[in-house]
Design a protein around this motif. Structure first.
Motif, short mmCIF file in Angstrom:
data_model
loop_
_atom_site.label_atom_id
_atom_site.label_comp_id
_atom_site.label_asym_id
_atom_site.label_seq_id
_atom_site.Cartn_x
_atom_site.Cartn_y
_atom_site.Cartn_z
N GLU A 1 0.80 -1.23 0.00
CA GLU A 1 0.00 0.00 0.00
C GLU A 1 0.83 1.28 0.00
N ASN A 2 2.12 1.19 0.29
CA ASN A 2 2.92 2.42 0.32
C ASN A 2 4.35 2.13 -0.12
N GLN A 3 5.12 3.21 -0.24
CA GLN A 3 6.47 3.11 -0.76
C GLN A 3 7.39 2.35 0.19
N GLN A 4 7.17 2.50 1.51
CA GLN A 4 8.02 1.82 2.48
C GLN A 4 7.86 0.30 2.38
N GLU A 5 6.61 -0.14 2.26
CA GLU A 5 6.38 -1.58 2.12
C GLU A 5 6.97 -2.09 0.82
N LEU A 6 6.81 -1.33 -0.26
CA LEU A 6 7.36 -1.72 -1.54
C LEU A 6 8.89 -1.82 -1.48
N ALA A 7 9.51 -0.85 -0.82
CA ALA A 7 10.97 -0.85 -0.73
C ALA A 7 11.47 -2.08 0.03
N TRP A 8 10.78 -2.43 1.10
CA TRP A 8 11.21 -3.61 1.89
C TRP A 8 11.07 -4.86 1.03
N ILE A 9 9.93 -4.99 0.35
CA ILE A 9 9.69 -6.18 -0.48
C ILE A 9 10.76 -6.31 -1.55
N MET A 10 11.07 -5.20 -2.21
CA MET A 10 12.06 -5.24 -3.30
C MET A 10 13.45 -5.55 -2.76
N SER A 11 13.78 -5.02 -1.58
CA SER A 11 15.12 -5.24 -1.02
C SER A 11 15.33 -6.69 -0.61
N HIS A 12 14.24 -7.45 -0.46
CA HIS A 12 14.36 -8.86 -0.08
C HIS A 12 14.04 -9.79 -1.25
N HIS A 13 14.13 -9.22 -2.45
CA HIS A 13 14.12 -10.03 -3.68
C HIS A 13 12.78 -10.75 -3.93
N CYS A 14 11.69 -10.11 -3.51
CA CYS A 14 10.39 -10.61 -3.93
C CYS A 14 10.05 -9.90 -5.24
N ARG A 15 9.89 -10.63 -6.31
CA ARG A 15 9.86 -10.03 -7.65
C ARG A 15 8.51 -9.44 -8.03
N GLU A 16 7.41 -9.95 -7.50
CA GLU A 16 6.09 -9.50 -7.95
C GLU A 16 5.28 -8.97 -6.77
N ALA A 17 4.35 -8.04 -7.08
CA ALA A 17 3.53 -7.45 -6.03
C ALA A 17 2.22 -6.94 -6.62
N GLN A 18 1.24 -6.75 -5.73
CA GLN A 18 0.00 -6.09 -6.10
C GLN A 18 -0.52 -5.38 -4.86
N GLY A 19 -1.34 -4.38 -5.04
CA GLY A 19 -1.88 -3.65 -3.90
C GLY A 19 -2.26 -2.23 -4.29
N TYR A 20 -2.82 -1.49 -3.33
CA TYR A 20 -3.31 -0.14 -3.59
C TYR A 20 -2.19 0.83 -3.99
N HIS A 21 -0.95 0.50 -3.68
CA HIS A 21 0.16 1.37 -4.10
C HIS A 21 0.21 1.47 -5.62
N PHE A 22 -0.22 0.43 -6.28
CA PHE A 22 -0.25 0.42 -7.74
C PHE A 22 -1.65 0.77 -8.25
N ALA A 23 -2.64 0.05 -7.79
CA ALA A 23 -4.02 0.30 -8.21
C ALA A 23 -4.96 -0.58 -7.40
N LYS A 24 -6.17 -0.09 -7.19
CA LYS A 24 -7.21 -0.92 -6.58
C LYS A 24 -7.79 -1.83 -7.66
N ALA A 25 -8.74 -2.67 -7.28
CA ALA A 25 -9.41 -3.50 -8.28
C ALA A 25 -10.24 -2.62 -9.20
N LEU A 26 -10.12 -2.85 -10.51
CA LEU A 26 -10.72 -1.97 -11.52
C LEU A 26 -11.68 -2.76 -12.40
N SER A 27 -12.67 -2.06 -12.94
CA SER A 27 -13.55 -2.67 -13.93
C SER A 27 -12.72 -2.93 -15.19
N PRO A 28 -13.19 -3.79 -16.10
CA PRO A 28 -12.42 -4.07 -17.32
C PRO A 28 -12.09 -2.80 -18.11
N ALA A 29 -13.05 -1.88 -18.24
CA ALA A 29 -12.79 -0.65 -19.00
C ALA A 29 -11.79 0.24 -18.27
N ASP A 30 -11.93 0.35 -16.92
CA ASP A 30 -11.00 1.18 -16.14
C ASP A 30 -9.59 0.60 -16.16
#
Length: 604
Positions: free
Chosen positions: A561-590
């Motif tokens: 959900e935020n940059q701090q969590e993303l930074a920790w995840i990336m620093s520990h070599h987790c390659r993929e992520a999802q969450g509100y930091h990128f986008a919430k769940a969207l309709s197909p058109a959105d």
């Protein structure tokens, strides 16, 4: 004396003999019960060389005597003479002169029924049926190790069989055939008496409603014989967990109830229920294997003495369903606010059935990002219910209802088809092929023919199966691990991708995890949230990442959900992520618009 029509005794007797002896142990607590020893009546025998007139005089002097055994000098039975036969003989003209000096052995019935004292009543009844009803009049002789010890009359045999039939009918009406526990009828009577005693003595009474979690799935997958054995084991554990003054009953299916009398407080009740729950969680051996089950238990207290017995049952049932709503495997005391929640649940269940055909369900899609290439590589399809009057209803509310009612199977199949179709539509609209992940309920995954349904959907749609990912929970896979391995192997053979969702919240066995053909582990968002400030979460996620690396699995962090969590995840070599930091769940058109405008670089 009432006479039976000819043949009626044979019919009634045979009817009793054909009955199942399942409940014999319920009513028999004595070694003599069910044996002819219980019918034994000592009648002084007559020696074989006794005179006929001497024996006749005995019948004349004792009007109650119906038959007498004839024995030799070793006290072994050699015949029998009954009142009817000797009377007929000596009523004939000149019979006294002709037979007066003869021994009784010359006119006796030389083929009496002689049985050992340990012979079962059912066996004697069959012998009489085979030998003729005349022996009902004569009775039969009983010996012990070859020596005469007495007789039993046909009337006493008939009475015993009649009483047994009455006992069996009572048991069949009041006890559960499978478990031997009191059934619904006897339970109602016991509960009513317990309520009356509690009110009269001022004691606290507790009613516990017990339901086995996911029993239907176990019964359907393992077979009814396995399910019956499981219910018998659960019944035994419940009965062993309470006092003799308490009542454990089976209402039907996988529903049990417990009546706890004379308890001190609600805390004591919760302690008892907690112990029962722990006993039921222990492995249950069935057919050379062990199974783990959990239960949902609702508790209602009879303390103000205003409720009826029926009201007490209703409240315990409501509390049990509240436990189901909160995820099963627990217990709750009834509270008044559960009433409204139960009404809402029942209403939502009805409306959910209509929502499937009413077009109220839809899928939204949350982007999944490759952190190394900084691009979107896939989406997770998330189910939404837009009610025409209530608006958006949370999946946390309606998904448990769908699972409990079995509606999750058609809903899940619809979602899978819809996600596949949406993937193909996006490609037609110019988007690159994106991995689409679809959540699969444990109920859906464990249903018969699940892999075949996926195979048909892939074949009918024409999707490249490499772009379809099925997300399964730990608990859904591990509850029946051996069967899961086969289903997962069949799915992998189709070419679809497989992921374990919410990893870390279940109870995965490493030995099984190594055997599962899994492609990806999704780290549960509860561990990712505020990870940079939570040492415990840091330790857990590090361990999960290390485990995934050792097994060669891809890793995806949920709920970033935020940059701090993303930074920790990336620093520990987790390659993929999802969450509100990128986008919430969207309709197909959105999602198309987000993809076009996002600062995330598109993968080539």
């Amino acid at each position: 004396m009432m006479l039976l029509p000819e043949g009626s005794f044979d019919f009634a007797l045979q009817d009793v003999l054909n009955r199942n002896d399942h409940f014999q142990s319920v009513t028999e607590g004595d070694a003599c019960v069910g044996k002819v020893a219980s019918l034994l009546l000592y009648v002084e025998p007559v020696m074989a060389d006794s005179g006929c007139l001497q024996v006749l005089q005995r019948f004349v002097s004792d009007e109650t005597l119906q038959a007498v055994a004839i024995v030799d000098d070793k006290h072994n039975a050699v015949g029998i003479i009954d009142r009817g036969k000797i009377s007929d003989i000596f009523l004939r003209p000149f019979s006294r002169d002709l037979l007066g000096k003869k021994a009784i052995s010359e006119i006796m019935d030389k083929q009496p029924i002689v049985v050992d004292i340990k012979t079962g009543i059912d066996d004697v009844a069959r012998i009489i049926i085979d030998s003729g009803v005349r022996h009902m009049v004569n009775g039969f002789i009983i010996h012990d190790r070859g020596v005469y010890v007495g007789m039993a009359t046909g009337l006493s045999l008939l009475k015993e069989i009649t009483h047994r039939k009455q006992r069996e009918l009572f048991i069949m009406a009041h006890y559960d055939l499978l478990t031997g526990l009191p059934n619904r009828l006897l339970f109602k009577d016991r509960l009513l008496q317990a309520c009356q005693n509690a009110k009269r003595l001022g004691h606290l009474l507790a009613l516990i409603f017990v339901d086995v979690d996911r029993f239907k799935a176990i019964n359907d997958s393992m077979g009814h014989a396995f399910g019956d054995k499981l219910l018998q084991n659960i019944a035994s554990r419940l009965a062993a967990s309470v006092r003799q003054s308490d009542t454990v009953a089976r209402l039907g299916g996988d529903e049990f109830v417990i009546v706890l009398q004379n308890v001190k407080s609600s805390q004591d009740v919760c302690g008892i229920v907690g112990d029962i729950a722990e006993q039921l969680r222990q492995p249950i051996p069935i057919y050379e294997r062990e199974i783990h089950v959990t239960t949902s238990m609702g508790i209602a207290l009879y303390q103000d003495y205003q409720d009826s017995a029926e009201e007490l049952v209703r409240k315990a049932d409501i509390a049990m369903y509240e436990v189901k709503q909160r995820g099963r495997n627990g217990y709750l005391l009834y509270a008044p606010d559960m009433e409204q929640q139960d009404d809402i649940r029942m209403s939502l269940e009805t409306q959910l059935r209509m929502a499937i055909d009413g077009g109220e369900l839809s899928l939204y899609y949350q982007p999944q990002v490759d952190l190394k290439q900084n691009c979107m590589i896939g989406v997770e399809a998330l189910l939404r219910w837009n009610h025409p009057n209530l608006g958006s209803i949370s999946p946390a509310v309606f998904i448990p209802i769908a699972e409990e009612t079995g509606l999750i199977i058609p809903i899940g199949e619809w979602a899978l088809k819809q996600a596949v179709q949406q993937h193909l539509e996006w490609i037609a609209q110019g988007l690159p092929p994106l991995r689409v992940a679809v959540n699969i309920s444990a109920v859906q995954f464990q249903a018969d023919g699940f892999a075949d349904k996926v195979r048909r959907i892939v074949a009918d749609s024409g999707i490249d199966p490499a772009y379809l990912e099925l997300e399964l929970t730990e608990s859904g896979v591990m509850s029946r691990a051996e069967l899961a391995i086969k289903t997962l192997t069949d799915l992998r053979a189709l070419g679809v991708k497989l992921a374990i969702d919410d990893f870390g919240t279940g109870y995965s066995s490493l030995s099984y995890l190594r055997r599962f053909p899994i492609d990806r582990i999704k780290i549960d968002q509860s561990f990712v949230r505020d990870i940079h400030n939570t040492p415990a979460n840091e330790a857990i996620v590090k361990a999960i990442i290390a485990l995934g690396d050792s097994l060669g699995l891809e890793m995806l962090a949920e709920g970033v959900e935020n940059q701090q969590e993303l930074a920790w995840i990336m620093s520990h070599h987790c390659r993929e992520a999802q969450g509100y930091h990128f986008a919430k769940a969207l309709s197909p058109a959105d999602l198309r618009s987000w993809y076009a405008q996002s600062i995330v670089i598109k993968c080539p």
